[in-house]
Every structure is written in structure tokens, then in C-alpha cells.
Design an enzyme around this catalytic site. Structure first.
Site, PDB file in Angstrom:
ATOM      1  N   LYS A 141      26.630  15.089 114.740  1.00 12.92           N
ATOM      2  CA  LYS A 141      28.011  14.730 114.422  1.00 12.92           C
ATOM      3  C   LYS A 141      28.394  13.449 115.151  1.00 12.92           C
ATOM      4  CE  LYS A 141      31.990  15.476 116.103  1.00 12.92           C
ATOM      5  NZ  LYS A 141      32.608  14.156 115.856  1.00 12.92           N
ATOM      6  N   GLY A 155      29.639  12.426 125.934  1.00 16.68           N
ATOM      7  CA  GLY A 155      31.075  12.192 125.764  1.00 16.68           C
ATOM      8  C   GLY A 155      31.798  12.408 127.076  1.00 16.68           C
ATOM      9  N   SER A 156      33.049  12.807 126.978  1.00 24.35           N
ATOM     10  CA  SER A 156      33.874  12.924 128.180  1.00 24.35           C
ATOM     11  C   SER A 156      33.508  14.168 128.990  1.00 24.35           C
ATOM     12  CB  SER A 156      35.340  12.986 127.776  1.00 24.35           C
ATOM     13  OG  SER A 156      35.561  14.115 126.963  1.00 24.35           O
ATOM     14  N   THR A 157      33.769  14.104 130.285  1.00 27.82           N
ATOM     15  CA  THR A 157      33.520  15.244 131.175  1.00 27.82           C
ATOM     16  C   THR A 157      34.377  16.438 130.742  1.00 27.82           C
ATOM     17  OG1 THR A 157      32.858  13.837 132.989  1.00 27.82           O
ATOM     18  CG2 THR A 157      33.691  15.998 133.593  1.00 27.82           C
ATOM     19  N   GLU A 158      35.588  16.128 130.300  1.00 34.31           N
ATOM     20  CA  GLU A 158      36.512  17.182 129.846  1.00 34.31           C
ATOM     21  C   GLU A 158      35.884  18.016 128.713  1.00 34.31           C
ATOM     22  OE1 GLU A 158      39.850  15.063 128.393  1.00 34.31           O
ATOM     23  OE2 GLU A 158      40.838  16.872 127.620  1.00 34.31           O
ATOM     24  N   GLU A 201      25.622  14.453 128.754  1.00 32.03           N
ATOM     25  CA  GLU A 201      25.760  13.128 129.378  1.00 32.03           C
ATOM     26  C   GLU A 201      27.245  12.837 129.428  1.00 32.03           C
ATOM     27  OE1 GLU A 201      23.447  11.414 130.637  1.00 32.03           O
ATOM     28  OE2 GLU A 201      21.621  12.053 129.615  1.00 32.03           O
ATOM     29  N   CYS A 206      29.631   4.645 129.997  1.00 29.01           N
ATOM     30  CA  CYS A 206      29.764   5.724 130.981  1.00 29.01           C
ATOM     31  C   CYS A 206      29.149   5.326 132.318  1.00 29.01           C
ATOM     32  CB  CYS A 206      29.161   7.017 130.462  1.00 29.01           C
ATOM     33  SG  CYS A 206      27.537   6.792 129.763  1.00 29.01           S
ATOM     34  N   GLU A 242      37.776   7.750 135.596  1.00 30.13           N
ATOM     35  CA  GLU A 242      37.106   6.831 134.692  1.00 30.13           C
ATOM     36  C   GLU A 242      38.148   6.188 133.772  1.00 30.13           C
ATOM     37  OE1 GLU A 242      34.437   8.688 131.858  1.00 30.13           O
ATOM     38  OE2 GLU A 242      33.016   7.045 132.126  1.00 30.13           O
ATOM     39  N   GLY A 302      32.729  18.005 127.888  1.00 33.64           N
ATOM     40  CA  GLY A 302      31.474  18.550 128.414  1.00 33.64           C
ATOM     41  C   GLY A 302      31.693  19.906 129.066  1.00 33.64           C
TER      42      GLY A 302
END
Ligand code: ADP
Length: 483
Positions: free
Chosen positions: A185, A237-240, A259, A293, A390, A242
Site C-alpha cells: 500500500k 512511516g511515523s513512530t505514532e 522503520e 527519517c 521530528e 508504528g
């Protein structure tokens, strides 16, 4: 007396005639383009022009894609020899090279990054990933990953918008080389090169269902993550997000690699070659509009050279050309979306209100589209949000240090641990610092260098597992340690 000479550049626009963008796209499932249900626009962030209408994948689309991937895995791909799989990967790599210009123009139109970067970095590296992994397909038994390594099955892969085709390559090439099939996706704001890649799969006569592409937003991604027919999730993508994914797969048997974000320290010691360092600082934070990133977003300067470095950095920043991404002389292009621009503006305002000092060179930003001038904040302390969070934009936070030990402590004082940079002419200092830094990738006297042979990944909240190299391959094989 010092005289300055300014050169005016004539416009050097790349032609967009090479790409054909359809007014509307569906999904790529079981080797065919199938119509989607609901659609949403994808735009050119440099002009706000609507480029095409993209399908928002729902449950039925994700189901169909997972089924197609399972069938291709069971009947074709897992039975094929590594040598045969490798041939398909080589074929894909060669077609990507042949169509490189088309990919580069399309990437720049959909993403907003300068054509120079998509042409010279994104597309060649994406092809390089396929070439590299094609070479592994028939050598898995000899890679030190066990005597008879087995694929995991069907991989669900979710990628971001900052390097759309390159992130696709990082995900798809190792999965296929190891014998898995995939459902990918792409990000909602940059789906076009993934859809062109689907055409490349057809052109390469890749067996139907080995690669499936379902477009959509986070809700489509969540359907993929939670689908019971998936054996592995690979996410960038974002840590959120993730963290949401980690929670969702925790009670399941799915393998996962993540990642996520970063807040890399770029450390300049007082023996660093200053002119090269300034180039490295600029490349570290302004490459790809800072939508990276592993960007060097925290500059740590040794106090006794801070003034000189900042003076030269500002001079250099005066020469950065911001504007039309399709112009071959452009260094910094458009911010990828209105939402991302809003985040950059918000965090920069926090920098002002917390007392850091903002500086940007004078630049004429286009009136349409999403733009943010290259920016540095000085007088930043570790407590400031712009030193901790970030920003994912062309914004550099500058801190200083007195001793090497202090530099390491400041560099490691972050919830992230993706990358770091060291600038010093002393080999022993570089080796010492690189052993102290808690970061997955450490560059010395360079920054943002990528290579398919080299594993990439983070510590702490920057993610789980590695991509690239032999390590990345192991993340798509059964029973092999992922670290
Ligand atoms: P960014 O904040 O940089 O846009 P995101 O982490 O939101 O990064 O997006 C990266 C990818 O993850 C995109 O393809 C996006 O559609 C997808 N995504 C967003 N939310 C979810 C979710 N809850 N589950 C799965 N995928 C998601």
C-alpha cells in the site's frame, strides 16, 4: 575589497511529456488493474494541480489482494527456483532503468522533490535494490542464513510518501528474492510511481499475484495490518503509526519490521574540515526538503568552531535554490502536502516561542503550492521541542557542546536512534564516537549515503529490524534472527 558575483540561472525545466497520467486509477490485483470504489485526488504539491483520482481500498479490495498473493505464493512463487525468481527481479530492474526518466518525472510531479534528486538518487537506487536482490535469489543457501531458508509467505507492506518508489523497492525486492509474495500500500499522497511499477510487473511478465498494489489511506493500511491472511508486516512511516501497528500484531503470529522516525545528531568536532562539513550539513537536512527519517536535524557544533561553521552555513544557504521541482537547477522543492506544511509551521512556531532564534535566507517562494524556506534555529537547548521532536521538514536545530563526551550525551539524549553523523579528521575520534552513539546508521564525514548492500534501521523508537544487505533479507525468511 570583496566582490560578489551573482549568476542568474535561466530556467531549465524537465519536460513532463514522457509521462501519461490516467485521469483515474484502480488497484493492481492478481496481475490486472481492477476498478476501485471510492476515489480521492492526488495532487502536485508544487502547483496544487490535481494529477489523478486514486482508489481508496476497502475490505473487499484488501481481501482480494491478499487472496491473489496467497494463491501466487502457494501455486507459483514458492515453488519456483531461486534462479528463476532472480530472472524476474533482473528483468524488473532493467525495465526500471529503461523507464527511469518516466519514473523520475512522475515522482517529482506527485511528490514535489527536485527532478535532480528523483533522477539521480531515488530512481537509480530503486533499480539498484532490484539488481542487488536479484543476485541473492539463487544464493540464499549460501548467505549464512541457514542451510535451507524458507520464505514467510504473504507480506503486507506499507510505505510513506518521502521516497515513494525507493521505499517500494526496499520492501518489494527483498520480499520477492526470498520467495514471498506481497500486497503493497503506497502512501495516499504519492501513489503514482507504485502504479507505474505495477505496469513494469506486467511488462516483466511477473506471474499474476506475486505483487499486488492496493491504494488508499491509513484506513486501507489498517485493513492490511489486521488481515488474518498476512504472514508479515513491513512498515515505514511515523513512530505514532508504528506503535499502533506493533500493538495490532503483538497478539498474532505475524512477523514485523518497522522503520520509524528519527532526530539524528550531526556532530561537528573542532578538527572537522569546515567547508566539506558545511556541504554535509546542508545535504543532511535540506536533501528532499528534510522529509527524511534519517535527516541530520540536530546539528551539534563544538563551541570553538560554532561561529565559523554557522557563518559559512548561512553563506551556503543563501545559494540554495528553492522552487520549481521540475527545474534541473532546483535544490529544494515543495513540501509534500498541506498537512505536512502545517506540522512544520507549527513546530517552528514552538521553536520561536521557546526562545530559539530563527534564520532563513531570503527566498522567493512560489505563490501556489506548499513551500517552506530552509531554516535554522540557533540557541536551541535539549529541552526545546524542536530538539526532541521530528519536524520532517527543512528545519535544522543547532546546539553546541564543549567536550566530546558532552557531544555523545547530547546526541544520545533522544527517544530515537536511526542515524548520526560525525565530522572530524581524526580517525580515532570518529571510531570512538561511532562506538558510543546509539544509532543504527552512522556516517563519518558524509551524510545520507544509501546503498542496497548496507543494512539500515533503528534503535529505540526508530524501529525494529533492518532493511538492505543480508540483514534485510533475513527479515523475509523463517526462523532467522531479525537483528
Ligand atoms: P506520515 O505522518 O509521514 O504521513 P504515516 O505513518 O501517517 O506517516 O504514514 C505512512 C504510511 O502508513 C502511509 O502509507 C499511511 O497511509 C499508512 N498508515 C497511516 N495510518 C495507518 C494505520 N493506522 N495502519 C496502517 N497504516 C497506516
Amino acid at each position: 575589497m570583496e566582490t560578489t558575483m551573482t549568476f542568474e540561472y535561466a530556467p531549465a525545466p524537465e519536460s513532463r511529456a514522457i509521462v501519461t497520467i490516467k485521469p483515474k486509477y484502480g488497484h493492481f490485483i492478481g496481475g490486472k488493474f481492477v476498478p476501485g470504489g471510492k476515489h480521492f485526488p492526488t495532487i502536485n504539491p508544487a502547483t496544487e494541480e490535481v494529477l489523478s483520482q486514486i482508489a481508496r481500498g476497502g475490505k473487499a479490495d484488501v481481501d482480494a489482494a491478499v487472496k491473489a498473493a496467497r494463491k501466487a505464493y502457494a501455486n507459483t512463487w514458492s515453488k519456483m527456483s531461486g534462479k528463476e525468481r532472480g530472472k524476474y527481479l533482473y528483468r524488473i530492474a532493467r525495465i526500471m532503468q529503461e523507464r527511469a526518466r518516466e519514473f523520475a518525472v512522475l515522482e517529482t510531479l506527485d511528490n514535489g522533490k527536485p527532478i535532480r534528486e528523483s533522477r539521480d538518487t531515488d530512481i537509480p537506487l530503486a533499480a539498484a535494490h532490484f539488481f542487488y536482490h536479484a543476485g541473492w535469489a539463487d544464493k540464499l543457501e549460501y548467505a549464512g542464513l541457514g542451510t535451507s531458508p524458507k520464505p514467510l509467505g504473504v507480506a503486507g507492506q506499507i510505505i510513506p510518501w518521502n521516497f515513494p518508489l525507493l521505499m517500494l523497492a526496499w520492501k518489494v525486492a527483498p520480499a520477492l528474492a526470498a520467495g514471498n509474495t506481497v500486497v503493497l500500500k503506497p502512501a495516499e499522497s504519492t501513489p503514482l510511481t507504485a502504479l507505474l511499477f505495477a505496469e513494469v510487473c506486467q511488462q516483466a511478465e511477473l506471474p499474476a499475484g506475486v505483487v499486488n498494489i492496493v491504494t488508499g489511506d491509513g484506513s486501507t493500511g489498517a485493513l492490511l495490518v489486521n488481515h488474518p491472511g498476512i504472514d508479515k508486516i513491513a512498515f515505514t512511516g511515523s513512530t505514532e503509526v508504528g506503535k499502533i501497528i506493533a500493538r495490532a500484531v503483538a497478539p498474532t503470529k505475524k512477523s514485523v519490521t518497522l522503520e520509524l522516525g528519527g532526530k539524528a545528531a550531526n556532530i561537528v568536532f573542532d578538527d572537522a574540515p569546515i567547508d566539506e562539513t558545511v556541504e554535509g550539513i546542508v545535504n543532511g537536512i535540506f536533501f528532499n526538503q528534510g522529509h527524511v527519517c534519517c535527516a541530520g536535524s540536530r546539528l551539534l557544533l563544538q563551541e570553538n568552531v560554532a561561529e565559523e561553521v554557522l557563518h559559512k552555513l548561512k553563506n551556503r544557504m543563501e545559494k540554495i535554490r528553492v522552487g520549481d521541482p521540475m527545474d534541473k537547477n532546483t535544490d529544494v522543492g515543495a513540501i509534500n502536502s498541506k498537512e505536512q506544511l502545517a506540522k512544520i509551521i507549527e513546530l517552528s512556531a514552538v521553536g520561536d516561542s521557546e526562545g530559539a532564534e530563527r534564520w532563513s535566507p531570503a527566498c522567493n517562494l512560489p505563490s501556489k503550492g506548499f513551500w517552506f524556506a530552509p531554516t535554522i534555529f540557533t540557541g536551541v537547548t535539549q529541552a526545546h521541542r524542536i530538539a526532541r521532536e521530528e519536524i520532517f521538514g527543512p528545519v535544522l536545530s543547532v546546539l553546541t557542546f564543549r567536550t566530546p563526551q558532552e557531544a555523545i550525551e547530547k546526541a544520545n539524549n533522544t527517544p530515537f536512534g536511526l542515524s548520526a553523523g560525525i565530522w572530524s579528521e581524526k580517525g580515532s575520534r570518529t571510531l570512538w564516537a561511532s562506538q558510543q552513539l546509539r544509532a543504527g546508521v552512522i556516517w563519518a564525514n558524509t551524510f545520507n549515503k544509501f546503498d542496497p548492500t548496507s543494512p539500515f534501521g533503528g534503535y529505540k523508537e526508530s524501529g525494529w529490524g533492518r532493511e538492505g544487505g543480508r540483514h534485510g533479507l533475513s527479515a523475509y525468511l523463517k526462523g532467522v534472527s531479525h537483528e
